[in-house]
Design a protein around this motif. Structure first.
Motif, short mmCIF file in Angstrom:
data_model
loop_
_atom_site.label_atom_id
_atom_site.label_comp_id
_atom_site.label_asym_id
_atom_site.label_seq_id
_atom_site.Cartn_x
_atom_site.Cartn_y
_atom_site.Cartn_z
N ILE A 117 0.86 -1.17 0.00
CA ILE A 117 0.00 0.00 0.00
C ILE A 117 0.90 1.23 0.00
O ILE A 117 1.91 1.27 0.71
CB ILE A 117 -0.93 0.01 1.23
CG1 ILE A 117 -1.92 -1.16 1.15
CG2 ILE A 117 -1.66 1.33 1.37
CD1 ILE A 117 -2.76 -1.33 2.38
N LYS A 118 0.57 2.20 -0.78
CA LYS A 118 1.39 3.40 -0.89
C LYS A 118 1.62 4.02 0.49
O LYS A 118 0.69 4.29 1.23
CB LYS A 118 0.71 4.42 -1.80
CG LYS A 118 1.58 5.65 -2.08
CD LYS A 118 0.89 6.59 -3.05
CE LYS A 118 1.77 7.80 -3.34
NZ LYS A 118 1.12 8.75 -4.27
N GLY A 119 2.89 4.25 0.80
CA GLY A 119 3.24 4.82 2.10
C GLY A 119 3.75 3.81 3.10
O GLY A 119 4.31 4.18 4.12
N VAL A 120 3.59 2.53 2.82
CA VAL A 120 4.01 1.48 3.75
C VAL A 120 5.42 1.02 3.38
O VAL A 120 5.68 0.65 2.24
CB VAL A 120 3.04 0.29 3.73
CG1 VAL A 120 3.57 -0.86 4.58
CG2 VAL A 120 1.67 0.72 4.24
N GLN A 121 6.31 1.02 4.36
CA GLN A 121 7.68 0.58 4.11
C GLN A 121 7.82 -0.93 4.22
O GLN A 121 8.49 -1.55 3.41
CB GLN A 121 8.63 1.27 5.09
CG GLN A 121 8.80 2.76 4.83
CD GLN A 121 9.80 3.38 5.79
OE1 GLN A 121 9.69 3.22 7.01
NE2 GLN A 121 10.77 4.09 5.26
N ARG A 122 7.23 -1.52 5.25
CA ARG A 122 7.33 -2.97 5.45
C ARG A 122 5.96 -3.52 5.87
O ARG A 122 5.38 -3.03 6.84
CB ARG A 122 8.34 -3.30 6.54
CG ARG A 122 9.79 -3.01 6.17
CD ARG A 122 10.32 -4.00 5.15
NE ARG A 122 11.71 -3.76 4.85
CZ ARG A 122 12.73 -4.36 5.49
NH1 ARG A 122 12.47 -5.22 6.48
NH2 ARG A 122 13.98 -4.10 5.17
N GLU A 150 11.36 3.24 12.66
CA GLU A 150 10.25 3.75 11.83
C GLU A 150 9.33 2.65 11.35
O GLU A 150 8.15 2.87 11.09
CB GLU A 150 10.78 4.57 10.65
CG GLU A 150 11.73 3.84 9.73
CD GLU A 150 13.19 4.08 10.07
OE1 GLU A 150 14.02 4.13 9.14
OE2 GLU A 150 13.50 4.22 11.27
N PHE A 151 9.88 1.42 11.20
CA PHE A 151 9.01 0.30 10.84
C PHE A 151 7.99 0.05 11.95
O PHE A 151 6.80 -0.17 11.69
CB PHE A 151 9.82 -0.97 10.61
CG PHE A 151 10.79 -0.92 9.46
CD1 PHE A 151 10.78 0.13 8.56
CD2 PHE A 151 11.70 -1.93 9.26
CE1 PHE A 151 11.69 0.17 7.50
CE2 PHE A 151 12.59 -1.91 8.21
CZ PHE A 151 12.60 -0.85 7.34
N LEU A 152 8.45 0.06 13.19
CA LEU A 152 7.56 -0.21 14.32
C LEU A 152 6.50 0.88 14.46
O LEU A 152 5.36 0.60 14.86
CB LEU A 152 8.36 -0.36 15.61
CG LEU A 152 8.78 -1.80 15.97
CD1 LEU A 152 9.66 -2.40 14.90
CD2 LEU A 152 9.48 -1.84 17.33
N VAL A 153 6.86 2.10 14.11
CA VAL A 153 5.86 3.18 14.14
C VAL A 153 4.78 2.90 13.11
O VAL A 153 3.58 3.05 13.38
CB VAL A 153 6.52 4.55 13.87
CG1 VAL A 153 5.46 5.64 13.78
CG2 VAL A 153 7.51 4.89 14.98
N GLN A 154 5.17 2.46 11.92
CA GLN A 154 4.18 2.13 10.90
C GLN A 154 3.35 0.93 11.31
O GLN A 154 2.14 0.89 11.05
CB GLN A 154 4.87 1.86 9.56
CG GLN A 154 5.47 3.10 8.93
CD GLN A 154 5.78 2.92 7.47
OE1 GLN A 154 5.92 1.80 6.98
NE2 GLN A 154 5.90 4.03 6.77
N PHE A 155 3.97 -0.05 11.96
CA PHE A 155 3.20 -1.19 12.46
C PHE A 155 2.11 -0.70 13.43
O PHE A 155 0.97 -1.19 13.40
CB PHE A 155 4.10 -2.18 13.19
CG PHE A 155 5.15 -2.85 12.34
CD1 PHE A 155 5.13 -2.76 10.96
CD2 PHE A 155 6.16 -3.59 12.93
CE1 PHE A 155 6.11 -3.37 10.17
CE2 PHE A 155 7.13 -4.21 12.17
CZ PHE A 155 7.11 -4.10 10.79
N ALA A 156 2.47 0.24 14.28
CA ALA A 156 1.50 0.77 15.25
C ALA A 156 0.34 1.46 14.54
O ALA A 156 -0.82 1.29 14.92
CB ALA A 156 2.20 1.73 16.20
#
Length: 338
Positions: A117-122, A150-156
């Motif tokens: 999805i656009k904006g998702v790193q992992r 920053e991956f964990l922030v996106q996971f959250a």
């Protein structure tokens, strides 16, 4: 709502997959697509589906085996059952894809065929854990062994959207899994992630340990894939140990057997909460398509549960919600490069 099932994924493929597909078609009255070697699948499906329920076969000549290296095996076998099934999802032939195959290969094929999805790193594997208060979405449980803060922030952020849509929690509480509740506890990844989560805009409640997770004090628990996978397998092993021990003790004498019979409804409820057969699969959250990963040892019951979960998740419009809101949710955080 068509669900697509990788017929060549489990350790015992394709028998559990064919049986699960027939059960799901009967239960839900909807089409199930089995993806795999048609010559192998056709006689098994004919034997198990005398009523001609809506189960169809999509031929895929290649199989990524569990012992294959995920990337190399997928590249050498471009028409493997995972890739073919995900292409069907991408082309709108089905709403979701389920596989009990090699997790790394599922991840690679999902990235290659469906993309992020656009904006998702992992992307992150996400599964609800049972708690005293209901359920807690835990991610990542195995897709990313190595993570950056920053991956964990996106996971959250993704986990919060998941909890809102799937777990029906209005303002999910997000905890960071650590070896202590106090800020400053944990390894360097945890220490670096803590201030980023505090500024991320999610309902961050700080570090949590196992007692907070299972005590129902968080709705989303964030960790790296290595830690999450070890935790998942440990929880499953302990749950099975307790279940097996209780069963042995209950059947050890007529008196305990009588008590066990009276307590059977409670035991059944507990089993459904913790059994991988009832949970079914984990969602690969962040992929631009609904992709679910089940245990390699899944039997027909577990794969049926995975199909049921895929249907329920598709009904929530989670993917559409992520597509429309992920950019807005991620952009304001800590200047992360997307």
């Amino acid at each position: 709502m068509t669900i697509i099932l990788d017929a060549m994924g489990s350790d015992q493929y394709p028998d559990p997959e064919v049986e699960a597909a027939v059960q799901a078609a009967e239960q839900f009255g909807e089409e199930i697509i089995l993806v795999g070697n048609a010559d192998l699948l056709r006689p098994k499906l004919t034997a198990l589906n005398p009523r001609n329920l809506p189960v169809v076969i999509e031929h895929a000549p290649d199989v990524v085996e569990m012992e294959d290296k995920a990337v190399d095996g997928s590249k050498r076998k471009p028409n493997n059952s995972m890739a073919v099934g995900m292409r069907l999802v991408k082309n709108g032939r089905g709403r979701a894809f389920v596989s009990a195959g090699n997790t790394g290969a599922v991840m690679f094929n999902a990235l290659k065929v469906l993309g992020r999805i656009k904006g998702v790193q992992r992307p992150a594997l996400t599964q609800p854990f049972p708690t005293r208060a209901g359920k807690c979405a835990v991610l990542d449980i195995g897709a990313n062994a190595e993570c950056r803060p920053e991956f964990l922030v996106q996971f959250a952020l993704m986990g919060s959207l998941y909890a809102q849509k799937v777990l029906k929690v209005a303002n999910p509480r997000v905890g960071l899994i650590s070896n202590g509740e106090e800020a400053g506890k944990g390894n360097q990844l945890i220490k670096d992630t803590y201030p980023l989560l505090a500024q991320s805009g999610v309902n961050f409640i700080g570090n949590i340990e196992g007692k907070e997770l299972f005590g129902g004090e968080a709705d989303v628990a964030v960790t790296d894939g290595f830690t999450g996978n070890v935790m998942l397998k440990a929880v499953e092993a302990v749950a099975k140990f307790i279940s097996d021990t209780l069963k042995a003790e209950i059947t050890s004498s007529p008196i305990t057997a009588l008590g066990g019979a009276l307590a059977k409804p409670a035991f059944n409820k507990l089993r459904k909460m913790i059994s991988p057969e009832e949970i079914g699969a984990a969602l690969l959250l962040g992929i631009d398509g609904l992709v679910f990963v089940a245990h390699g040892r899944s039997n027909a019951r577990a794969l049926f549960s995975a199909i049921r979960l895929a249907r329920e998740t598709a009904d929530t419009n989670l993917l559409e919600e992520l597509r429309s809101s992920i950019q807005e949710s991620l952009t304001p955080t800590q200047g992360i490069t997307l």
